[in-house]
Motif scaffolding. Structure first.
Motif, PDB file in Angstrom:
ATOM      1  N   ALA A   3      27.385  37.665  39.921  1.00 46.54           N
ATOM      2  CA  ALA A   3      28.069  36.572  40.607  1.00 46.54           C
ATOM      3  C   ALA A   3      29.578  36.677  40.433  1.00 46.54           C
ATOM      4  CB  ALA A   3      27.559  35.233  40.081  1.00 46.54           C
ATOM      5  N   GLU A   4      30.011  37.003  39.221  1.00 45.53           N
ATOM      6  CA  GLU A   4      31.455  37.144  38.987  1.00 45.53           C
ATOM      7  C   GLU A   4      32.036  38.269  39.826  1.00 45.53           C
ATOM      8  OE1 GLU A   4      33.231  35.612  35.073  1.00 45.53           O
ATOM      9  OE2 GLU A   4      31.737  37.126  34.480  1.00 45.53           O
ATOM     10  N   LEU A   5      31.297  39.350  39.955  1.00 48.80           N
ATOM     11  CA  LEU A   5      31.765  40.484  40.749  1.00 48.80           C
ATOM     12  C   LEU A   5      31.963  40.078  42.206  1.00 48.80           C
ATOM     13  CD1 LEU A   5      32.427  43.514  40.637  1.00 48.80           C
ATOM     14  CD2 LEU A   5      30.033  43.963  41.220  1.00 48.80           C
ATOM     15  N   LEU A   6      31.032  39.292  42.739  1.00 51.46           N
ATOM     16  CA  LEU A   6      31.157  38.843  44.129  1.00 51.46           C
ATOM     17  C   LEU A   6      32.317  37.870  44.296  1.00 51.46           C
ATOM     18  CD1 LEU A   6      27.481  38.267  45.339  1.00 51.46           C
ATOM     19  CD2 LEU A   6      28.899  40.304  45.538  1.00 51.46           C
ATOM     20  N   GLU A   9      36.184  40.451  49.333  1.00 49.01           N
ATOM     21  CA  GLU A   9      36.640  41.305  50.438  1.00 49.01           C
ATOM     22  C   GLU A   9      36.047  42.699  50.352  1.00 49.01           C
ATOM     23  OE1 GLU A   9      38.221  40.401  53.162  1.00 49.01           O
ATOM     24  OE2 GLU A   9      38.039  38.377  52.330  1.00 49.01           O
ATOM     25  N   GLY A  10      35.884  43.206  49.137  1.00 52.88           N
ATOM     26  CA  GLY A  10      35.253  44.508  48.966  1.00 52.88           C
ATOM     27  C   GLY A  10      33.810  44.491  49.427  1.00 52.88           C
ATOM     28  N   ASP A  59      32.117  46.652  52.572  1.00 53.48           N
ATOM     29  CA  ASP A  59      30.972  47.533  52.351  1.00 53.48           C
ATOM     30  C   ASP A  59      29.796  47.217  53.273  1.00 53.48           C
ATOM     31  OD1 ASP A  59      32.358  48.813  50.351  1.00 53.48           O
ATOM     32  OD2 ASP A  59      31.395  47.719  48.708  1.00 53.48           O
ATOM     33  N   HIS A  60      29.663  45.956  53.678  1.00 56.05           N
ATOM     34  CA  HIS A  60      28.456  45.558  54.410  1.00 56.05           C
ATOM     35  C   HIS A  60      28.725  45.094  55.838  1.00 56.05           C
ATOM     36  CE1 HIS A  60      26.184  45.958  50.717  1.00 56.05           C
ATOM     37  NE2 HIS A  60      27.126  45.284  50.100  1.00 56.05           N
ATOM     38  N   ARG A  61      29.970  45.107  56.266  1.00 60.83           N
ATOM     39  CA  ARG A  61      30.313  44.592  57.598  1.00 60.83           C
ATOM     40  C   ARG A  61      29.641  45.377  58.715  1.00 60.83           C
ATOM     41  NH1 ARG A  61      36.013  43.545  57.299  1.00 60.83           N
ATOM     42  NH2 ARG A  61      35.372  41.441  56.639  1.00 60.83           N
TER      43      ARG A  61
END
Length: 385
Positions: free
Chosen positions: A343-346, A351-352, A356-358
């Motif tokens: 959760a902290e990473l997200l 934006e990262g 990566d998933h756009r």
């Protein structure tokens, strides 16, 4: 029906789990209606939807369409008899995990339409699990006789193939909700939200009751408490199926009382009402989302909100897989530290995650119109014969 040079008009009955105030299923209906409207306009024809609903008056008021009661045989018969075809879907209609009555009901509606010689269209359904083998012929028979079959993931297509439906007849498409737009009032609402004095990062939380012993909810409480012990966060609970999810959210919030750490974290319950687009707006306001409901995750993907999925059913893993993701845990196991790390990473690198998933998200959005496009084309071909 067509008369002279008038614009072609088609009455289409839509069958699904509608009129039960489940935001995910209502979003499916809204998405199907909007997609059929858009594709019919492009084709120069008119679609007149008739929705089979658990609450026809509510459905008619919510969507501005005709609606009849799904459990009154005479009403269903008359709706189908006066129609130009049946759309069955989307959602997880053909599964026997929730009840042994589900598959016989939905295949029965399809079979009735086929008896009346109406074309039937399977719209982005999630198939399975099917644990009772005697139900296989029910599914196989109606699928083979449908004019168009689309499912929302490769696993559903594989299951239909094993049951005996020719794979060449099955189209794999996204869930319809990938194409759902924000409500027209979204610009004003977002502006209001942006001027809020509170700047805490918002983690949307969508949980449902699953295990009878509630151990899955206890693990979710521990995971959320671990995150709150590390940093200040606004935990915004999103009830997708009222009143059940509201009760579940209130239970989890009660268990979190006194465990939100010293950083100033808060927990709150959203009240978006029954309109699925309002719930989509709620999700769009989140910085990240922790979701157990499939459509909570689909809403998040729709709005490019970074997500953590909690798996209780293969459909959760199947959807996450299409985005190149894995569940952060299951209803059997959820490590609090792993969850908090993720959760902290997200929250720190949203934006990262979006970069990566756009591409995967954009593909799903573009493909979400395919069933409506195919159905309109097939209707026009059927009438012109």
């Amino acid at each position: 029906m067509v008369t002279g040079v008038e614009k072609q008009s088609f009455r289409i009955v839509i069958s699904g789990y509608y009129g039960f105030y489940n935001s995910g299923d209502e979003a499916v209906l809204r998405s199907i209606l909007l997609a059929l409207e858009e594709q019919s306009k492009l084709a120069g024809v008119r679609i007149i939807p008739v929705v089979l609903s658990g609450d026809p008056a509510w459905t008619s008021q919510m969507y501005g369409v005709e609606s009849v009661h799904r459990m009154r045989p005479s009403e269903v018969w008359n709706a189908l008899k006066g129609s130009d075809g049946l759309v069955s879907g989307g959602g997880s209609l053909l599964q026997d995990a929730t009840s042994a009555k589900t598959i016989p009901y939905y295949t029965g509606v399809i079979k009735l339409a086929q008896w009346l010689r109406k074309p039937t269209f399977i719209y982005s359904q999630g198939i399975g699990p099917v644990n009772r083998r005697w139900m296989d012929p029910l599914i196989r028979n109606v699928m083979r006789k449908s004019a168009y079959v689309s499912v929302r993931d490769a696993e559903s297509a594989e299951l239909l193939g094993r049951i005996g439906v020719p794979k060449s007849r099955i189209e794999v498409v996204p869930d319809p909700v990938m194409g759902l737009p924000l409500p027209a009032s979204a610009a004003l609402s977002c502006e209001t939200a942006a001027t809020s004095a509170d700047k805490l990062p918002v983690l949307g939380v969508s949980l449902r009751h699953w295990r009878k012993d509630e151990e899955d909810l206890s693990r979710a409480v521990d995971a959320l408490a671990e995150l709150a012990s590390r940093r200040a966060v606004r935990l915004r609970f999103l009830p997708f199926h009222t009143p059940d999810d509201t009760k579940t959210s209130e239970l989890v919030m009660e268990r979190l009382n006194g465990r939100l750490g010293s950083h100033g974290s808060i927990a709150e319950l959203a009240a978006p009402g029954d309109d699925p687009q309002q719930m989509l707006l709620e999700v769009s306001r989140c910085d990240a989302l922790f979701g157990m409901r499939l459509h909570a995750l689909i809403y998040a993907a729709n709005r490019e909100v970074p997500m953590l999925g909690l798996s209780y059913d293969p459909k959760i893993d199947q959807f996450l897989h299409r985005l190149g993701l894995k569940a952060v845990g299951t209803t059997e196991h959820l490590d609090a530290s792993v969850f908090a790390d993720s959760a902290e990473l997200l929250l720190d690198n949203a934006e990262g995650w979006k970069r990566d998933h756009r591409d995967a998200i954009d593909r799903l959005k573009q493909q979400s119109q395919q069933p409506a496009q195919q159905i309109v084309q097939l209707l026009r071909q059927n009438i012109s014969r």
